[in-house]
Design a protein around this motif. Structure first.
Motif, PDB file in Angstrom:
ATOM      1  N   SER A 104       0.829  -1.201   0.000  1.00  0.00           N
ATOM      2  CA  SER A 104       0.000   0.000   0.000  1.00  0.00           C
ATOM      3  C   SER A 104       0.872   1.262   0.000  1.00  0.00           C
ATOM      4  O   SER A 104       1.801   1.370   0.809  1.00  0.00           O
ATOM      5  CB  SER A 104      -0.912   0.014   1.226  1.00  0.00           C
ATOM      6  N   PRO A 105       0.599   2.236  -0.891  1.00  0.00           N
ATOM      7  CA  PRO A 105       1.345   3.503  -0.868  1.00  0.00           C
ATOM      8  C   PRO A 105       1.222   4.226   0.474  1.00  0.00           C
ATOM      9  O   PRO A 105       2.176   4.838   0.938  1.00  0.00           O
ATOM     10  CB  PRO A 105       0.703   4.304  -2.000  1.00  0.00           C
ATOM     11  N   LEU A 106       0.022   4.157   1.105  1.00  0.00           N
ATOM     12  CA  LEU A 106      -0.148   4.829   2.392  1.00  0.00           C
ATOM     13  C   LEU A 106       0.756   4.210   3.456  1.00  0.00           C
ATOM     14  O   LEU A 106       1.380   4.929   4.247  1.00  0.00           O
ATOM     15  CB  LEU A 106      -1.609   4.745   2.837  1.00  0.00           C
ATOM     16  N   VAL A 107       0.854   2.883   3.470  1.00  0.00           N
ATOM     17  CA  VAL A 107       1.737   2.225   4.445  1.00  0.00           C
ATOM     18  C   VAL A 107       3.186   2.643   4.207  1.00  0.00           C
ATOM     19  O   VAL A 107       3.941   2.906   5.152  1.00  0.00           O
ATOM     20  CB  VAL A 107       1.580   0.692   4.347  1.00  0.00           C
ATOM     21  N   ALA A 108       3.586   2.721   2.929  1.00  0.00           N
ATOM     22  CA  ALA A 108       4.951   3.141   2.612  1.00  0.00           C
ATOM     23  C   ALA A 108       5.212   4.564   3.089  1.00  0.00           C
ATOM     24  O   ALA A 108       6.283   4.877   3.620  1.00  0.00           O
ATOM     25  CB  ALA A 108       5.193   3.032   1.109  1.00  0.00           C
ATOM     26  N   VAL A 109       4.217   5.450   2.928  1.00  0.00           N
ATOM     27  CA  VAL A 109       4.378   6.843   3.374  1.00  0.00           C
ATOM     28  C   VAL A 109       4.509   6.902   4.893  1.00  0.00           C
ATOM     29  O   VAL A 109       5.396   7.576   5.435  1.00  0.00           O
ATOM     30  CB  VAL A 109       3.174   7.692   2.897  1.00  0.00           C
ATOM     31  N   LEU A 110       3.620   6.197   5.602  1.00  0.00           N
ATOM     32  CA  LEU A 110       3.667   6.237   7.067  1.00  0.00           C
ATOM     33  C   LEU A 110       4.972   5.657   7.605  1.00  0.00           C
ATOM     34  O   LEU A 110       5.557   6.198   8.554  1.00  0.00           O
ATOM     35  CB  LEU A 110       2.472   5.466   7.641  1.00  0.00           C
ATOM     36  N   GLU A 111       5.449   4.561   7.008  1.00  0.00           N
ATOM     37  CA  GLU A 111       6.722   3.992   7.445  1.00  0.00           C
ATOM     38  C   GLU A 111       7.876   4.959   7.198  1.00  0.00           C
ATOM     39  O   GLU A 111       8.788   5.099   8.024  1.00  0.00           O
ATOM     40  CB  GLU A 111       6.964   2.675   6.717  1.00  0.00           C
ATOM     41  N   GLY A 112       7.838   5.643   6.041  1.00  0.00           N
ATOM     42  CA  GLY A 112       8.892   6.615   5.750  1.00  0.00           C
ATOM     43  C   GLY A 112       8.874   7.783   6.714  1.00  0.00           C
ATOM     44  O   GLY A 112       9.928   8.259   7.155  1.00  0.00           O
ATOM     45  N   VAL A 113       7.651   8.254   7.077  1.00  0.00           N
ATOM     46  CA  VAL A 113       7.546   9.386   8.010  1.00  0.00           C
ATOM     47  C   VAL A 113       8.045   8.981   9.395  1.00  0.00           C
ATOM     48  O   VAL A 113       8.755   9.738  10.067  1.00  0.00           O
ATOM     49  CB  VAL A 113       6.090   9.880   8.074  1.00  0.00           C
ATOM     50  N   VAL A 114       7.649   7.772   9.847  1.00  0.00           N
ATOM     51  CA  VAL A 114       8.101   7.306  11.163  1.00  0.00           C
ATOM     52  C   VAL A 114       9.621   7.193  11.204  1.00  0.00           C
ATOM     53  O   VAL A 114      10.263   7.500  12.209  1.00  0.00           O
ATOM     54  CB  VAL A 114       7.439   5.952  11.490  1.00  0.00           C
ATOM     55  N   THR A 115      10.228   6.772  10.082  1.00  0.00           N
ATOM     56  CA  THR A 115      11.692   6.643  10.040  1.00  0.00           C
ATOM     57  C   THR A 115      12.362   8.016  10.085  1.00  0.00           C
ATOM     58  O   THR A 115      13.342   8.220  10.805  1.00  0.00           O
ATOM     59  CB  THR A 115      12.111   5.896   8.771  1.00  0.00           C
ATOM     60  N   LYS A 116      11.853   8.953   9.287  1.00  0.00           N
ATOM     61  CA  LYS A 116      12.472  10.286   9.221  1.00  0.00           C
ATOM     62  C   LYS A 116      12.126  11.152  10.429  1.00  0.00           C
ATOM     63  O   LYS A 116      12.942  11.957  10.875  1.00  0.00           O
ATOM     64  CB  LYS A 116      12.034  11.003   7.941  1.00  0.00           C
ATOM     65  N   ASN A 117      10.895  11.018  10.947  1.00  0.00           N
ATOM     66  CA  ASN A 117      10.445  11.859  12.053  1.00  0.00           C
ATOM     67  C   ASN A 117       9.848  10.983  13.149  1.00  0.00           C
ATOM     68  O   ASN A 117       8.616  10.891  13.293  1.00  0.00           O
ATOM     69  CB  ASN A 117       9.402  12.877  11.573  1.00  0.00           C
ATOM     70  N   PRO A 118      10.663  10.306  13.929  1.00  0.00           N
ATOM     71  CA  PRO A 118      10.131   9.406  14.968  1.00  0.00           C
ATOM     72  C   PRO A 118       9.362  10.138  16.056  1.00  0.00           C
ATOM     73  O   PRO A 118       8.611   9.501  16.796  1.00  0.00           O
ATOM     74  CB  PRO A 118      11.403   8.748  15.536  1.00  0.00           C
ATOM     75  N   GLU A 119       9.526  11.469  16.131  1.00  0.00           N
ATOM     76  CA  GLU A 119       8.822  12.205  17.172  1.00  0.00           C
ATOM     77  C   GLU A 119       7.400  12.587  16.766  1.00  0.00           C
ATOM     78  O   GLU A 119       6.630  13.102  17.581  1.00  0.00           O
ATOM     79  CB  GLU A 119       9.601  13.486  17.531  1.00  0.00           C
ATOM     80  N   TRP A 120       7.004  12.297  15.536  1.00  0.00           N
ATOM     81  CA  TRP A 120       5.666  12.658  15.062  1.00  0.00           C
ATOM     82  C   TRP A 120       4.604  11.853  15.797  1.00  0.00           C
ATOM     83  O   TRP A 120       4.803  10.692  16.143  1.00  0.00           O
ATOM     84  CB  TRP A 120       5.542  12.432  13.557  1.00  0.00           C
ATOM     85  N   THR A 121       3.427  12.488  15.979  1.00  0.00           N
ATOM     86  CA  THR A 121       2.313  11.849  16.674  1.00  0.00           C
ATOM     87  C   THR A 121       1.123  11.704  15.735  1.00  0.00           C
ATOM     88  O   THR A 121       1.142  12.180  14.603  1.00  0.00           O
ATOM     89  CB  THR A 121       1.899  12.692  17.892  1.00  0.00           C
ATOM     90  N   VAL A 122       0.082  11.058  16.247  1.00  0.00           N
ATOM     91  CA  VAL A 122      -1.159  10.920  15.467  1.00  0.00           C
ATOM     92  C   VAL A 122      -1.760  12.297  15.178  1.00  0.00           C
ATOM     93  O   VAL A 122      -2.381  12.523  14.139  1.00  0.00           O
ATOM     94  CB  VAL A 122      -2.162  10.029  16.228  1.00  0.00           C
TER      95      VAL A 122
END
Length: 341
Positions: free
Chosen positions: A295-313
């Protein structure tokens, strides 16, 4: 076909011995779509241009690999072109100057009064004129027979003619006075109604201003200043939960994938969310080319978590609100509160 190995929208990558989508080599362009196999043969030769313009009745706004069919409308509409879809006007609107504007209101009451008055005056004149016309015709017949009418007949005819003209003028003046009074009365009623409408609009404007001020005060006093709009629909525990919480909750993640991954005309999706997260255009196209595997959305969320681990919901909810996908924010609200993954 230019390639015997790959499907229409893929080309043969000879060094890597596999088919690749055209968008992995070329950018998607508005108003155009890819030609067959991007114009490349299996021998790695450019036989034709990689693009061709959209046909009449289709468009590409820069987010589609293939030109899309223009939408149809039952209301007045702004016709589509090769780079934008048809714009359907709302009920009660019309197209003017390339925009949808409200239709003007009709003033039928004043027109009806004017027509009624004019028609009544015309009928009265028709009732008065026939006797005068008959008398004039009788005089012409006497002259045609070389007979002179008696003097008293001429005098009586002249008197009748003068009285008829005076009566007609009197009636015309009377109806003009009545018309003026009715028009004045209608104008007074119109001004009263207009004043009431203005007063009502002023009260609504003041109420809207008060609500706006109250809303701003609430926002300024909130501790989470980086969240606005529909993000406040989430419970504070969900807003502060790590972004990976979404990846770990399969039920919520599956609903988000179903509403955000598809390319639907007029609705922003995972492509726009990835752009908000500063992913490159080529990366987004590659993620969608691998849609059958991940899923493109899963790929985006995984990339964001990797680059910005401090991001929240709460950060994700803010981005979804910015692209107008409040329905996805409502799905985020289904996350269990008070559980950190």
């Amino acid at each position: 076909m230019t390639s015997a190995r790959c499907i229409y929208r893929d080309f043969w990558n000879r060094p890597q011995h596999k088919c690749q989508p055209c968008e992995s080599k070329y950018e998607i362009q508005a108003g155009r779509e890819f030609t067959e196999n991007c114009g490349w043969s299996d021998e790695q030769q450019q036989i034709q241009s990689p693009y061709k313009p959209c046909k009449n009745g289709t468009y590409n706004n820069g987010f589609h690999v293939k030109c899309q069919k223009c939408s149809s409308c039952i209301t007045p509409f702004i016709a589509c072109n090769t780079t934008s879809d048809t714009i359907c006007c709302k009920q009660g609107e019309q197209v003017f100057g390339g925009k949808c504007i409200p239709q003007p209101m009709e003033t039928t009451v004043i027109t009806t009064v004017s027509r009624t008055t004019t028609t009544t005056t015309s009928l009265l004149l028709l009732l008065l004129l026939p006797p005068l016309a008959a008398q004039a015709q009788a005089l012409l017949q006497l002259k045609s027979l070389n007979l002179n009418p008696p003097p008293h007949v001429i005098n009586v005819t002249g008197i009748y003619a003068c009285l008829g003209i005076l009566s007609a003028l009197t009636l015309v003046c009377l109806f003009l006075v009545i018309k003026r009074r009715r028009t004045k009365h209608l104008n007074e009623e119109f001004h009263k109604c207009n004043g009431a409408v203005r007063e009502s609009l002023s009260k609504k404007a003041i109420k809207g201003y008060d609500q706006s001020v109250s809303y701003n005060i609430i926002n300024e006093s909130d501790n989470n200043d980086h969240l606005t709009g529909s993000a406040y629909l989430l419970a504070p525990e969900i807003q502060g939960a790590p972004l990976k919480t979404v990846l770990n909750n399969l039920d919520v993640l599956e609903e988000l994938v179903l509403v955000l991954d598809p390319d639907i005309s007029g609705a922003k999706n995972t492509r726009h969310l990835a752009a908000q997260c500063s992913f490159s255009f080529a990366w987004i196209n590659y993620a969608y080319s691998m849609k059958d595997h991940k899923s493109p959305l899963v790929a985006v969320l995984e990339g964001v978590v990797t680059k910005n681990p401090e991001w929240t919901v709460g950060h994700l909810a803010e981005l979804l609100t910015a692209i107008g996908r409040n329905d996805a924010v409502e799905i985020l609200a289904k996350l269990p509160a008070g559980v950190e993954e």
